[in-house]
Design an enzyme around this catalytic site. Structure first.
Site, mmCIF file in Angstrom:
data_model
loop_
_atom_site.group_PDB
_atom_site.id
_atom_site.type_symbol
_atom_site.label_atom_id
_atom_site.label_comp_id
_atom_site.label_asym_id
_atom_site.label_seq_id
_atom_site.Cartn_x
_atom_site.Cartn_y
_atom_site.Cartn_z
ATOM 1 N N LEU A 177 22.161 36.428 21.013
ATOM 2 C CA LEU A 177 22.706 37.425 21.939
ATOM 3 C C LEU A 177 22.922 38.721 21.160
ATOM 4 O O LEU A 177 23.940 38.915 20.493
ATOM 5 C CB LEU A 177 24.020 36.949 22.541
ATOM 6 C CG LEU A 177 24.721 37.946 23.490
ATOM 7 C CD1 LEU A 177 23.880 38.166 24.750
ATOM 8 C CD2 LEU A 177 26.117 37.457 23.864
ATOM 9 N N ALA A 178 21.941 39.611 21.236
ATOM 10 C CA ALA A 178 22.030 40.891 20.538
ATOM 11 C C ALA A 178 22.922 41.847 21.330
ATOM 12 O O ALA A 178 22.791 41.972 22.549
ATOM 13 C CB ALA A 178 20.636 41.490 20.371
ATOM 14 N N HIS A 179 23.825 42.542 20.626
ATOM 15 C CA HIS A 179 24.732 43.471 21.292
ATOM 16 C C HIS A 179 25.391 44.348 20.245
ATOM 17 O O HIS A 179 25.329 44.085 19.050
ATOM 18 C CB HIS A 179 25.802 42.717 22.081
ATOM 19 C CG HIS A 179 26.676 41.835 21.244
ATOM 20 N ND1 HIS A 179 26.216 40.660 20.686
ATOM 21 C CD2 HIS A 179 27.962 41.953 20.849
ATOM 22 C CE1 HIS A 179 27.181 40.081 19.995
ATOM 23 N NE2 HIS A 179 28.261 40.855 20.061
ATOM 24 N N SER A 180 26.032 45.402 20.718
ATOM 25 C CA SER A 180 26.777 46.286 19.845
ATOM 26 C C SER A 180 27.811 47.018 20.687
ATOM 27 O O SER A 180 27.883 46.825 21.906
ATOM 28 C CB SER A 180 25.830 47.289 19.160
ATOM 29 O OG SER A 180 26.544 48.126 18.270
ATOM 30 N N LEU A 204 22.497 42.597 25.327
ATOM 31 C CA LEU A 204 23.592 42.967 26.213
ATOM 32 C C LEU A 204 24.087 44.352 25.844
ATOM 33 O O LEU A 204 24.402 44.620 24.685
ATOM 34 C CB LEU A 204 24.745 41.968 26.085
ATOM 35 C CG LEU A 204 26.101 42.398 26.657
ATOM 36 C CD1 LEU A 204 26.045 42.480 28.181
ATOM 37 C CD2 LEU A 204 27.205 41.439 26.211
#
Length: 292
Positions: free
Chosen positions: A66-69, A105
């Site tokens: 789940l890539a996010h920042s 996300l």
């Protein structure tokens, strides 16, 4: 709050994507955020920096990242994208590599996506639905696998629990002068006297407090609810900076191995969870920490 179906349109899903490494995989998911008007290239760069700075904690269950920042100026609204890779890639996670599914996300705040992540955690924890994601032939089928409501279990099957399902609730002792004071029974025979009261708080931690920590929070709350401990304990998702400042307010911190290294010694136990969707792993961890 938005549901998963609202945040993940069909045109934000792409299958059999070629990616030479984990950076390329995140970029592929980030490109879909751009194509659907959710976020720009700078946000994709930020998602990659998160992994460079904090390690592969975004690989929160086997085969899924789940890539996010934190949101930047390019994020216009909360949304998600999903790519299924033609060939799995390694992110560097000790137990959950290699990765075939990468979700990106982007969120404008800390709350709009919470329901969607809770639903996603349920999908990833259910073997038959995860299998449906892997064998789906079109983006529509992927979206259906993610958003279809699970069928109710037949009444006759109620007594046969799956391997990662309910475990009998632990017994607890409570203070005589405060029936709301959680005092887990101490199983360690070396411990004498009354059990130490809980601070009534567990922190789940990720790099930004917006994505994977919410997964871990959701699964932990499911375990506590099954035990009947929900009235006595709060679980809060937070980021590494806030966690360092608030650690001593909590009984302990739950996080990934990479984030645990970043946190270091915070004065309370920092416990590593490998699979953020596994109730059985978290159940065992909580039983050990509360000595029950």
């Amino acid at each position: 709050m938005s549901e998963l179906r609202d945040l993940l349109p069909v045109n934000a899903i792409r299958l059999e994507v070629d990616a030479s490494d984990w950076r390329a995989a995140i970029r592929a998911a980030g490109e879909l955020l751009g194509e659907t008007g959710v976020a720009g290239d700078s946000y994709t760069d930020a998602m990659i920096r998160v992994v460079e700075e904090h390690g592969p904690y975004i690989v929160l269950t086997p085969g899924f990242a789940l890539a996010h920042s934190r949101p930047d100026d390019s994020v216009t609204r909360t949304g998600m994208s999903l790519v299924r890779l033609a060939e799995p890639v390694r992110f560097g996670h000790d137990t959950n590599d290699p990765v075939t599914l990468v979700m990106a996300l982007a969120s404008v705040d800390s709350s709009a996506h919470q329901d969607a992540l809770a639903a996603l955690a349920g999908v990833l924890a259910a073997p038959e639905r995860r299998e449906a994601l892997e064998r789906a032939q079109t983006p529509d089928e992927v979206r259906d696998a993610l958003t279809a409501r699970p069928a109710a279990a037949p009444a006759a099957a109620a007594s046969s629990a799956p391997a990662d399902a309910a475990v009998p609730a632990p017994t607890t002792t409570r203070s005589a002068d405060d029936h709301h004071d959680l005092r887990p029974a101490m199983a360690d025979t070396a411990v004498t006297g009354d059990a130490v009261p809980s601070k009534r708080l567990i922190l789940t931690v990720c790099g930004n407090g917006l994505g994977t920590s919410l997964f871990l929070k959701n699964t932990t709350e499911q375990v506590l609810d099954r035990w009947g401990w929900t009235p006595y304990l709060s679980v809060e998702a937070t980021d590494t900076i806030s966690a360092k400042g608030r650690a001593k307010e909590a009984d302990f911190l739950l996080t990934s191995g990479a984030i645990a290294q970043t946190l270091g010694d915070v004065g309370v136990p920092v416990e590593v969870i490998d699979n953020f969707t596994s109730q059985s792993e978290i159940d065992a961890t909580l039983r050990r920490l509360y000595a029950i």
